[in-house]
Design an enzyme around this catalytic site. Structure first.
Site, PDB file in Angstrom:
ATOM      1  N   ASP A  42      -0.329 -11.388   5.239  1.00 44.62           N
ATOM      2  CA  ASP A  42       0.570 -10.806   4.248  1.00 44.62           C
ATOM      3  C   ASP A  42      -0.053 -10.817   2.853  1.00 44.62           C
ATOM      4  O   ASP A  42      -0.857 -11.692   2.534  1.00 44.62           O
ATOM      5  CB  ASP A  42       1.883 -11.608   4.244  1.00 44.62           C
ATOM      6  CG  ASP A  42       3.018 -10.858   3.568  1.00 44.62           C
ATOM      7  OD1 ASP A  42       2.857  -9.653   3.291  1.00 44.62           O
ATOM      8  OD2 ASP A  42       4.059 -11.474   3.301  1.00 44.62           O
ATOM      9  N   ASN A  90       6.758  -1.781  10.619  1.00 47.30           N
ATOM     10  CA  ASN A  90       5.890  -1.236   9.562  1.00 47.30           C
ATOM     11  C   ASN A  90       5.833   0.297   9.537  1.00 47.30           C
ATOM     12  O   ASN A  90       5.334   0.886   8.561  1.00 47.30           O
ATOM     13  CB  ASN A  90       4.468  -1.806   9.671  1.00 47.30           C
ATOM     14  CG  ASN A  90       4.354  -3.246   9.220  1.00 47.30           C
ATOM     15  OD1 ASN A  90       3.519  -4.002   9.704  1.00 47.30           O
ATOM     16  ND2 ASN A  90       5.200  -3.665   8.277  1.00 47.30           N
TER      17      ASN A  90
HETATM   18  C1  FPP Z   1       1.769  -6.860   5.395  1.00 51.27           C
HETATM   19  O1  FPP Z   1       1.926  -6.954   4.040  1.00 51.27           O
HETATM   20  C2  FPP Z   1       0.475  -6.420   5.895  1.00 51.27           C
HETATM   21  C3  FPP Z   1       0.276  -5.326   6.658  1.00 51.27           C
HETATM   22  C4  FPP Z   1       1.369  -4.448   7.101  1.00 51.27           C
HETATM   23  C5  FPP Z   1      -1.064  -4.875   7.092  1.00 51.27           C
HETATM   24  C6  FPP Z   1      -2.029  -5.947   7.413  1.00 51.27           C
HETATM   25  C7  FPP Z   1      -3.305  -5.292   7.770  1.00 51.27           C
HETATM   26  C8  FPP Z   1      -4.506  -5.815   7.537  1.00 51.27           C
HETATM   27  C9  FPP Z   1      -4.760  -7.132   6.946  1.00 51.27           C
HETATM   28  C10 FPP Z   1      -5.681  -5.061   7.958  1.00 51.27           C
HETATM   29  C11 FPP Z   1      -6.097  -5.646   9.260  1.00 51.27           C
HETATM   30  C12 FPP Z   1      -6.793  -4.661  10.001  1.00 51.27           C
HETATM   31  C13 FPP Z   1      -7.278  -4.875  11.205  1.00 51.27           C
HETATM   32  C14 FPP Z   1      -7.791  -3.749  11.916  1.00 51.27           C
HETATM   33  C15 FPP Z   1      -7.300  -6.173  11.884  1.00 51.27           C
HETATM   34  P1  FPP Z   1       1.244  -6.166   2.854  1.00 51.27           P
HETATM   35  O2  FPP Z   1      -0.206  -6.408   2.959  1.00 51.27           O
HETATM   36  O3  FPP Z   1       1.692  -4.790   2.875  1.00 51.27           O
HETATM   37  O4  FPP Z   1       1.584  -6.932   1.565  1.00 51.27           O
HETATM   38  P2  FPP Z   1       2.675  -6.900   0.447  1.00 51.27           P
HETATM   39  O5  FPP Z   1       3.738  -7.821   0.984  1.00 51.27           O
HETATM   40  O6  FPP Z   1       1.920  -7.476  -0.682  1.00 51.27           O
HETATM   41  O7  FPP Z   1       3.163  -5.519   0.186  1.00 51.27           O
END
Ligand code: FPP
Length: 263
Positions: A42, A90
């Site tokens: 996250d 998501n």
């Molecule tokens: C959740 O919060 C994170 C995601 C929906 C995506 C996570 C994806 C990755 C770390 C890339 C991994 C890729 C692979 C192929 C393994 P957010 O990052 O949107 O954070 P926020 O809460 O700050 O908006």
């Protein structure tokens, strides 16, 4: 467009890896290591926005960090690592962000494949794969086939994964077996349930980590974390480097795990 900055980002990640010396990593490696670590990745979006960059830049850095942390975990002796990269919820995000997140794993598999082979890591994807774009499904098949014979750490990437969906599917499979006479109701045990989950054959999750300050589980591995140690950190995923993983493992080693019993 972000993809073109690949090599620059790689260098940036390597050069920003912390070099704290206060952690006794050698000692940590001699203590019981969690067999299965799950991580809710996250904070990519906020991490990027704090730097005046688009959210996608954060996801790209997050993807680079998955490669880094998976390699560290494998060398540390962790048997299985399950990473939450895209949840069934998501899809509600903006279309351009979803499209980016659907392309990112393809590049990740391509770039990471040689390292996976070198480190003997077996990669598997859990989640509703049939709902993913065809191009991504093909890339998943390629990487699972390529690493299928590897015998080291199992790296599970949860893509279009939701634990409640997984439990519904498990219930339907078990109910079908009872209905068709392959099993009796009395045969349903926790082992039977685990054998019908997407994590079948993996050790129980010993340590569940969530980065970036939120303190919730967000529909991730609800059955599997029954006796996990939970570890929440304010560090955003792109900044969660080797030292951060060692700190989480050191904290796990300090916990008194009783599994409902008394010592
Ligand atoms: C959740 O919060 C994170 C995601 C929906 C995506 C996570 C994806 C990755 C770390 C890339 C991994 C890729 C692979 C192929 C393994 P957010 O990052 O949107 O954070 P926020 O809460 O700050 O908006």
């Amino acid at each position: 467009m972000l993809f073109k900055k690949k090599s620059k980002l790689k260098n940036k990640t390597a050069s920003t890896t912390p070099t704290t010396t206060s952690l006794d990593k050698a000692h940590i490696r001699t203590q019981p290591i969690p067999r299965h670590v799950a991580i809710i990745l996250d904070g990519n979006g906020r991490w990027a926005q704090e730097r005046g960059k688009p959210r996608m830049f954060g996801h790209q850095e997050g993807m680079i960090n998955v490669k880094h942390v998976a390699a560290v975990a494998s060398k540390m002796g962790i048997e299985a690592m399950t990473l939450y990269a895209f949840s069934t919820e998501n899809w509600k995000r903006a279309a351009d962000e979803v499209a980016f997140l659907m392309k990112l794993p393809i590049r990740f598999f391509d770039e990471f494949a040689p390292v996976l082979m070198e480190l003997n890591i077996k990669m598997e994807i859990i989640g509703k794969k049939s709902e993913l774009p065809k191009e991504l499904q093909k890339a998943i098949m390629r990487i699972e086939e390529m690493t299928g014979g590897n015998t080291g750490m199992r790296l599970m990437i949860a893509l279009n994964y939701g634990s409640q969906d997984e439990i519904i599917s498990m219930v339907a499979q078990v109910a079908t077996k009872v209905k068709t006479g392959q099993m009796n109701i009395d045969d349903i045990t926790s082992t039977v349930i685990e054998d019908h989950l997407l994590t079948a054959g993996l050790p129980p999750v010993d340590l569940m980590i969530r980065t970036s300050g939120e303190r919730r589980i967000s529909n991730f591995l609800l059955w599997q974390i029954a006796y996990s140690e939970l570890y929440f950190t304010d560090t955003a995923w792109p900044d969660f480097k080797e030292d951060a993983l060692y700190e989480a493992v050191a904290e796990f080693q300090r916990r008194d795990r009783r599994f409902g019993g008394i010592k």
